[in-house]
Enzyme design. Structure first.
Site: not given
Ligand code: UD1
Length: 388
Positions: A239
């Site tokens: 991820h």
């Molecule tokens: C975040 C944390 C990371 C952690 C991870 C755990 C930061 C910078 N990173 O990364 O350290 O290890 O969480 O999972 O804060 N999305 C969905 N549904 C959700 C959440 C996210 O579809 O419920 C998708 C969206 O397209 C989003 C992408 O995942 O843009 C990334 O989500 P984001 O919260 O920005 O970062 P993570 O990769 O989850």
């Protein structure tokens, strides 16, 4: 005394759970000392990324849900800062607890410190020494504005000493609960009120794992549902932005996974961040790699425990593999959890040259499963001290 716990991303719900239990236990024994306010930034929002953890732990629902959602780093962190500030002004807590290294951690810590509310950072002191990782920036800045730095290991304390922190409790060794209960900690806080206090409390993730393993064995039907057989499959997760957002790197990792897993069934619970690159992953991964939806914590524990090998870029899973005695390959160029590598249970993918299965886990590197109790004891001492 009011504590504001601020969470927002999947691992933070897991880390908050043992803290909430320790707070409840403390309140039961010492008479409702703490008022625990839970604030969910909304960084993660899909059912499988958020509410499932509250449901399966039977955890109280957050008093505030800020519904920040996804966005660029600046947008997301900025919104968290702004929205958490509003709640903190309204609630005026005595201390704010933040967890790990996500944008929710940093946004919340900044909101608190700018209102002169002390911040306690849980899982402080980890370093990858790679500032291209958003998490590394979040950790460094969060620790920088924190009053209490709760470290999961001696290595984390050493990193903070290297950064110039001086007020180290018990020379960075895991602090005994008796030591905390005997109020000796007051001496250290009084020594220099402005100097942040660094304490090795062990890892709250170990607390959860010890608590949840038996429950997972009783309740989880993931192994049956997926028709998996013990030690007959590998588990894969990916991820991290530095992989999913870099096509060349993603291809390199997929080639590696394909090489390691020929003829072995691989189960791959896919983080939603991967949806942008789903097509590449689906087309390029071996046929024996099975993409499934993200799993709950209890289901994931069972998937890990029964696997023959874990391949991951997750920090939490590297430790969980270590505690469960499952060999792990870390799909990154570096790791913050160096003890798992030193012990032989974990290897960086670039150094992989065949599966090793050490006989035992000989180091209790991340505490004894009582980290949350330590944290809550310190908070009680610190808050009483400040109120006097
Ligand atoms: C975040 C944390 C990371 C952690 C991870 C755990 C930061 C910078 N990173 O990364 O350290 O290890 O969480 O999972 O804060 N999305 C969905 N549904 C959700 C959440 C996210 O579809 O419920 C998708 C969206 O397209 C989003 C992408 O995942 O843009 C990334 O989500 P984001 O919260 O920005 O970062 P993570 O990769 O989850």
């Amino acid at each position: 005394m009011k504590i504001a716990n601020i969470v927002g991303a999947r691992p933070q719900f897991i880390k908050y759970f043992p803290i909430s239990q320790a707070i409840n236990r403390f309140n039961e024994t010492c008479g409702n000392v703490f008022d625990d306010i839970l604030i969910h930034t909304g960084q993660h929002y899909d059912y499988n990324m958020s509410k499932v953890f509250f449901d399966e732990f039977g955890m109280k629902m957050p008093e505030y849900h800020l519904e920040v959602g996804s966005g660029s780093h600046g947008e997301q962190t900025g919104q968290i800062l702004q929205k958490v500030e509003d709640v903190l002004i309204k609630e005026s807590p005595d201390i704010v607890l933040v967890y790990g290294d996500t944008n929710s951690t940093l946004g919340a810590a900044l909101a608190a410190v700018k209102l002169h509310i002390p911040v306690a950072h849980i899982e402080a002191g980890l370093r990858s020494f790679n500032k291209y990782m958003p998490e590394e920036i979040n950790r460094i800045l969060t620790s920088n504005v924190s009053t209490l730095l709760f470290c999961p290991s001696k290595t984390a304390v050493t990193n903070l000493i290297y950064d110039g922190y001086k007020n180290i409790l018990n020379e960075g060794e895991l602090v005994e609960i008796d030591f905390l209960l005997q109020n000796k900690i007051k001496l250290n806080i009084k020594a220099d009120k402005n100097e942040p206090l660094v304490i090795n409390v062990g890892d709250v993730m170990y607390d959860v794992l010890l608590y949840a393993l038996k429950i997972a064995e009783e309740r989880s039907d993931a192994i049956d549902k997926l028709q998996l057989f013990g030690k007959q499959y590998y588990l894969l997760t990916l991820h991290r932005a530095e992989i999913t957002d870099d096509t060349e790197k993603l291809h390199e990792i997929i080639d590696f996974v394909n090489d390691v897993s020929v003829n072995k069934r691989v189960v791959f619970p896919m983080h939603p961040r991967m949806k942008n690159v789903y097509k590449i992953a689906k087309n390029k991964l071996n046929q024996n790699v099975e993409i499934i939806k993200p799993m709950s914590y209890l289901d994931m524990l069972m998937l890990m425990k029964n696997s023959d090998l874990i391949m991951t870029d997750s920090g939490g899973m590297q430790k969980e593999a270590y505690w469960l005695k499952i060999p792990c390959i870390t799909l990154r160029d570096e790791t913050e959890w160096i003890e798992t590598v030193q012990s032989g249970w974990n290897v960086l993918y670039k150094n992989y040259c065949g599966l090793r299965r050490p006989v035992k886990n000989d180091g209790a590197y991340y505490g004894d499963g009582k980290s949350s109790e330590r944290i809550v004891s310190v908070l009680a001492e610190k808050l009483i001290e400040d109120k006097l």
